[in-house]
Motif scaffolding. Structure first.
Motif, short mmCIF file in Angstrom:
data_model
loop_
_atom_site.label_atom_id
_atom_site.label_comp_id
_atom_site.label_asym_id
_atom_site.label_seq_id
_atom_site.Cartn_x
_atom_site.Cartn_y
_atom_site.Cartn_z
N PHE A 1 1.01 -1.33 -0.03
CA PHE A 1 0.35 0.01 -0.63
C PHE A 1 0.95 1.33 -0.08
O PHE A 1 0.27 2.10 0.37
N ASN A 2 2.34 1.44 -0.86
CA ASN A 2 2.80 2.52 -0.62
C ASN A 2 1.99 3.63 -1.51
O ASN A 2 2.42 4.40 -0.98
N ALA A 3 1.47 2.90 -2.26
CA ALA A 3 1.20 4.34 -3.62
C ALA A 3 -0.24 5.26 -2.70
O ALA A 3 -0.45 6.39 -2.92
N ASP A 4 -0.75 3.85 -2.03
CA ASP A 4 -2.10 4.62 -0.95
C ASP A 4 -1.48 5.41 0.05
O ASP A 4 -1.69 6.78 0.57
N ARG A 5 -0.72 5.20 0.62
CA ARG A 5 -0.22 5.64 1.29
C ARG A 5 1.31 7.25 1.04
O ARG A 5 0.56 8.25 1.85
N ILE A 6 1.15 7.31 0.02
CA ILE A 6 1.94 8.54 -0.53
C ILE A 6 0.80 9.66 -1.13
O ILE A 6 0.35 10.69 -0.47
N ALA A 7 -0.46 8.52 -1.65
CA ALA A 7 -1.46 9.59 -1.46
C ALA A 7 -2.09 10.41 -0.51
O ALA A 7 -2.07 11.66 -0.24
N GLN A 8 -1.83 9.51 0.63
CA GLN A 8 -2.37 10.06 1.91
C GLN A 8 -1.63 11.06 2.37
O GLN A 8 -1.77 11.99 3.14
N ALA A 9 -0.41 10.91 2.55
CA ALA A 9 1.25 11.97 2.84
C ALA A 9 0.80 13.60 1.87
O ALA A 9 0.13 14.43 3.13
N GLU A 10 0.05 13.38 1.07
CA GLU A 10 0.54 14.53 0.58
C GLU A 10 -0.90 15.21 0.29
O GLU A 10 -1.20 16.64 0.63
N SER A 11 -1.92 14.18 0.56
CA SER A 11 -3.38 14.70 0.96
C SER A 11 -3.37 15.96 2.64
O SER A 11 -3.57 16.53 2.75
N LEU A 12 -2.40 15.19 3.52
CA LEU A 12 -2.26 15.69 4.81
C LEU A 12 -1.64 17.26 4.86
O LEU A 12 -1.69 17.19 5.19
N LEU A 13 -0.68 17.01 3.97
CA LEU A 13 0.38 17.87 3.73
C LEU A 13 -0.62 19.03 3.15
O LEU A 13 -0.66 20.12 3.67
N ALA A 14 -1.59 19.13 2.86
CA ALA A 14 -2.77 19.79 1.61
C ALA A 14 -2.97 20.12 2.64
O ALA A 14 -3.42 21.37 2.82
N PHE A 15 -3.86 19.56 3.52
CA PHE A 15 -4.74 19.81 5.09
C PHE A 15 -3.60 20.67 5.22
O PHE A 15 -4.51 21.37 6.43
N THR A 16 -2.30 20.41 5.92
CA THR A 16 -1.80 21.46 6.92
C THR A 16 -1.81 23.11 6.35
O THR A 16 -1.24 23.60 7.37
N GLU A 17 -1.95 23.14 5.59
CA GLU A 17 -1.92 24.22 5.09
C GLU A 17 -3.93 24.75 5.23
O GLU A 17 -3.88 25.98 5.37
N THR A 18 -4.58 24.34 4.93
CA THR A 18 -5.69 24.09 4.54
C THR A 18 -6.02 24.45 6.72
O THR A 18 -6.62 25.64 6.66
N ILE A 19 -5.37 23.87 7.71
CA ILE A 19 -5.62 24.30 9.22
C ILE A 19 -4.88 25.80 9.24
O ILE A 19 -5.46 26.40 9.87
N ALA A 20 -3.74 25.91 8.11
CA ALA A 20 -3.00 26.93 8.99
C ALA A 20 -3.80 28.32 8.60
O ALA A 20 -3.54 29.74 9.09
N GLU A 21 -4.61 28.02 6.75
CA GLU A 21 -5.50 29.36 6.45
C GLU A 21 -6.78 29.18 7.85
O GLU A 21 -6.92 30.81 7.99
N GLU A 22 -7.41 28.52 7.65
CA GLU A 22 -8.15 28.41 9.38
C GLU A 22 -8.22 28.74 10.25
O GLU A 22 -8.75 29.51 11.00
N THR A 23 -6.35 28.34 11.07
CA THR A 23 -6.56 28.80 12.24
C THR A 23 -5.36 30.05 12.33
O THR A 23 -5.23 31.11 13.01
N GLY A 24 -4.45 30.45 11.38
CA GLY A 24 -3.89 31.93 11.65
C GLY A 24 -2.66 31.89 11.64
O GLY A 24 -1.25 31.86 12.00
N SER A 25 -2.27 30.05 11.87
CA SER A 25 -0.88 29.57 12.75
C SER A 25 -0.39 28.48 11.85
O SER A 25 -1.13 28.23 12.05
N ASP A 26 0.61 28.83 11.81
CA ASP A 26 1.32 27.24 10.40
C ASP A 26 1.79 26.88 11.86
O ASP A 26 2.93 25.59 11.73
#
Length: 714
Positions: free
Chosen positions: A683-708
């Motif tokens: 499941f490396n391909a799935d885990r890579i996709a999940q890591a990339e999704s999580l990275l994008a999620f951190t950008e959303t979190i920073a926008e929502e909270t105003g903190s990186d």
């Protein structure tokens, strides 16, 4: 030998069986078909005058210990003076208790010459025995070695026969019911007692009287014959060759005497007649100790008795006559009867233990197979994951192994590390061929106690009595000289020197707040006894034990925020989504004596069963130390998270700074992924996709909270 053989086939279990038929009139041209549940009109009558094809011989133990041939076979015979065409006919098999369609079908083709034979090769129980002569048909038939039904019938569709006698049933050309089969001609034939009872069911003089019990007899003369050749006789009863155990073992992985009958002498060093292995280990008298009399060849061997009653004890010098075979890659001798094992001299004492250096690994251990050994050097506990099921511990000599892809990119170098790790591993076993949890096992696992915790990296202090080095199920194993459990004498049980002590407190990491991650391993308030989909405790008592341990451990972390994995997603069980996490928080507050713990509410997007798992992530925190900021967040892209648990994020105010904590649980690397494994798991391909999704999620979190300031846990 996985200690039950740990999930692998047992020595006494029959994997396949075969049967043979009855004589009916068979003309050279046949135009009948056989449909589901119905039989067409082909007369089935006794063939005493030799007017039709019959099943002539059924050999059922191919590949088993002591086998004459590696594959099972069913031999047809044509007693007529003209060739008989077989196109449109089939051999079929059904289990002894079957009542519906036959579940094994082999369509026949070609012909049997006048007075000739037709050989159908079946499946195999293992790698023992000689090759069959070239078969007329190689089939996937897997008949039991001791009981079942084989039919020669018109047509190639699975037949449906009612239990009982088949004499006179239309469409059945010949049939053999053997053992306790419920389907037969008049009465079932006597079958071999087991897969190591190396005999054929053979028709007497080709005569068919429509009585399986009368027409077939057991014989050690096994003679597979095909349409193109003369009988082949492996000489199942040759005069045994008197040789040394080292001669039988040879210098390689496979004995040069496989399939032959030998006589050896040796001292009994291990007794496994109870416990499931059904045998003993013996070793040449005078061998062992510091000086190896036969370098490169082992002086020990396993003797498979298969339940035969033999009066002997450890330390007796015995003579053994039997067939040599490789049972799951371990050389052994299987006597045909109890009389083939006799005491030469009682009580001579076991040979001196042979040192087994820690640098002898992999195939080099062949030279010590089934010898009494004392491991030297340092052996470290590497894993206890098989202990409570199979009584087995994984050991590493010298130092603990590190997975190749943990230090090296996938490829040849990482593969070489994995191969070296595999070769060095050795298992400390318990002498049982039964799971610790089975009714056959009298006690508990022998190595860990409540008062003496043992951890990976601890050094093994081996038992005074020594060990028999055995091989099975692709692992080298140190077997105590008798099966052991928690009540066994300390002379047979290993102990451990602590090298990796458990810390009394959590590490001091400093900072304004401490944040931890904790996998609660299926914390389910819904019991398995209440719902089959629940993955946690089976009973309320077991749940309370689990709950108390987790509460104690989280409390000892002394953390203000804890990300949780594998907690029940209660919406799947008809409760509010956060029922389980609320229960855990209640336990923490009870332990604290105040309402100081709280939990983050699961985001609304995850309040659904269709796209979520029965386990989920959660975040708990000490409300007396930190404050939440805003609502919890998640990602709901099921093209990425469909086989994993969606991440959950919560922002906290920690001394005036906004910090977001994300609880994660990617798709596990275990299982059967679609991409090739390269040493990193699936499941490396799935885990890579999940890591990339999580990275994008951190950008959303920073926008929502105003903190990186985002901390990823899990």
């Amino acid at each position: 030998m996985l200690s039950a053989f740990e999930g692998a086939p047992s020595r006494t279990g029959s994997l396949f069986s075969s049967r043979r038929g009855r004589g009916g009139v068979l003309t050279v041209t046949c135009a009948f078909t056989l449909g589901f549940g119905s039989l067409v009109a082909v007369p089935a009558m006794a063939d005493a005058e030799g007017t039709g094809v019959v099943i002539n011989e059924a050999y059922l133990s191919g590949g088993s210990a002591g086998a004459a041939f590696r594959h099972k076979f069913i031999e047809l015979y044509n007693p007529t003076d003209e060739a008989v065409v077989l196109d449109g006919l089939s051999l079929q098999y059904r289990s002894a208790t079957g009542t519906g369609n036959f579940n094994g079908v082999a369509a026949l083709s070609g012909s049997i010459p006048a007075g000739g034979y037709y050989l159908v090769q079946g499946n195999s129980n293992g790698a023992n025995g000689a090759d069959l002569p070239e078969a007329d048909l190689v089939s996937s038939l897997t008949p039991s070695g001791t009981t079942g039904t084989i039919a020669l019938v018109e047509g190639t569709a699975a037949v449906n026969l009612a239990p009982g006698s088949t004499v006179g049933v239309d469409g059945v050309i010949d049939l053999l019911g053997y053992g306790t089969s419920n389907t037969f001609e008049t009465a079932a034939a006597t079958a071999p007692s087991g897969n190591t009872d190396v005999k054929s069911l053979t028709r007497t003089d080709g005569v068919d009287t429509d009585d399986n019990s009368a027409d077939f007899s057991l014989t050690a003369s096994i003679t597979p014959q095909s349409s193109g050749g003369a009988p082949t006789d492996p000489d199942p009863d040759p005069d045994p060759t008197a040789v040394s155990i080292a001669d039988v073992q040879g210098a390689g992985a496979v004995s040069p005497f496989v399939g032959q009958s030998v006589t050896v002498e040796g001292v009994v060093t291990g007794d496994y007649r109870t416990g499931g292995y059904q045998g003993i280990s013996i070793q040449t008298a005078g061998s062992g100790g510091e000086t190896d009399a036969t370098p490169g060849s082992s002086d020990g061997i396993f003797v498979f008795l298969g339940g035969k009653s033999v009066d002997l004890e450890i330390g007796d010098l015995v003579s053994v006559t039997g067939a040599v075979s490789e049972y799951f890659d371990q050389t052994q001798i299987a006597p045909a009867s109890a009389a083939d094992v006799s005491i030469v001299t009682a009580g001579v004492g076991v040979p001196a233990v042979t040192p087994l250096p820690e640098n002898v690994v992999g195939a080099d251990r062949e030279a010590y197979e089934n010898m009494l050994v004392a491991p030297t050097g340092t052996y470290l506990l590497a894993s206890s994951h098989q202990l409570y099921n199979f009584g087995t511990l994984w050991l590493n000599p010298g130092e603990l192994n590190v997975k190749g892809t943990e230090t090296t990119r996938p490829g040849a170098d990482a593969d070489a590390i994995a191969a070296a790790n595999r070769a060095s591993r050795i298992l400390l076993d318990d002498g049982w061929n039964a799971q610790v949890t089975s009714n056959a096992h009298p006690g508990e696992q022998p190595y860990f106690t409540f008062d003496e915790p043992v951890r990976n990296g601890d050094v093994v202090d081996f038992a005074e009595a020594g060990y028999v080095l055995q091989y099975g199920f692709e692992d080298w194993r140190l077997q105590p000289v008798v099966p052991i459990d928690d009540s066994s004498d300390d002379a047979y049980r290993a102990s451990f020197t602590t090298e990796n002590p458990r810390t009394d407190t959590a590490p001091d990491v400093g900072g304004d707040a401490q944040i931890a991650a904790f996998n609660v391993f299926n914390y389910f308030t819904t019991l398995q006894s209440e719902n089959a989909n629940a993955r946690g405790a089976k009973t309320a008592e077991l749940f309370e034990t689990q709950r108390s341990k987790i509460v104690s451990a989280i409390d000892a972390l002394d953390a203000e925020i804890v990300a949780l994995m594998e907690i029940e997603n209660s919406i799947h069980f008809g409760d509010p989504v956060d029922t389980a996490v609320a229960d855990l928080v209640a336990g923490l507050n009870d332990a604290a004596g105040a309402e100081v713990w709280d939990y983050v509410a699961t985001p609304e997007e995850l309040h659904r069963t269709a796209t979520t798992d029965v386990i989920t992530n959660a975040i708990i925190y000490r409300s007396d130390a930190v404050e939440t900021v805003g609502e919890s967040l998640t990602v709901t892209d099921e093209s990425v998270w469909g086989n994993a648990r969606e991440p959950i994020s919560q922002a906290f105010d920690i001394d005036g700074r906004i910090v977001s904590v994300v609880a994660n649980h990617f798709k596990s690397k275990s299982g059967t992924g679609t991409e090739p494994a390269d040493g990193q798991g699936h499941f490396n391909a799935d885990r890579i996709a999940q890591a990339e999704s999580l990275l994008a999620f951190t950008e959303t979190i920073a926008e929502e909270t105003g903190s990186d300031a985002v901390l990823l846990l899990g």
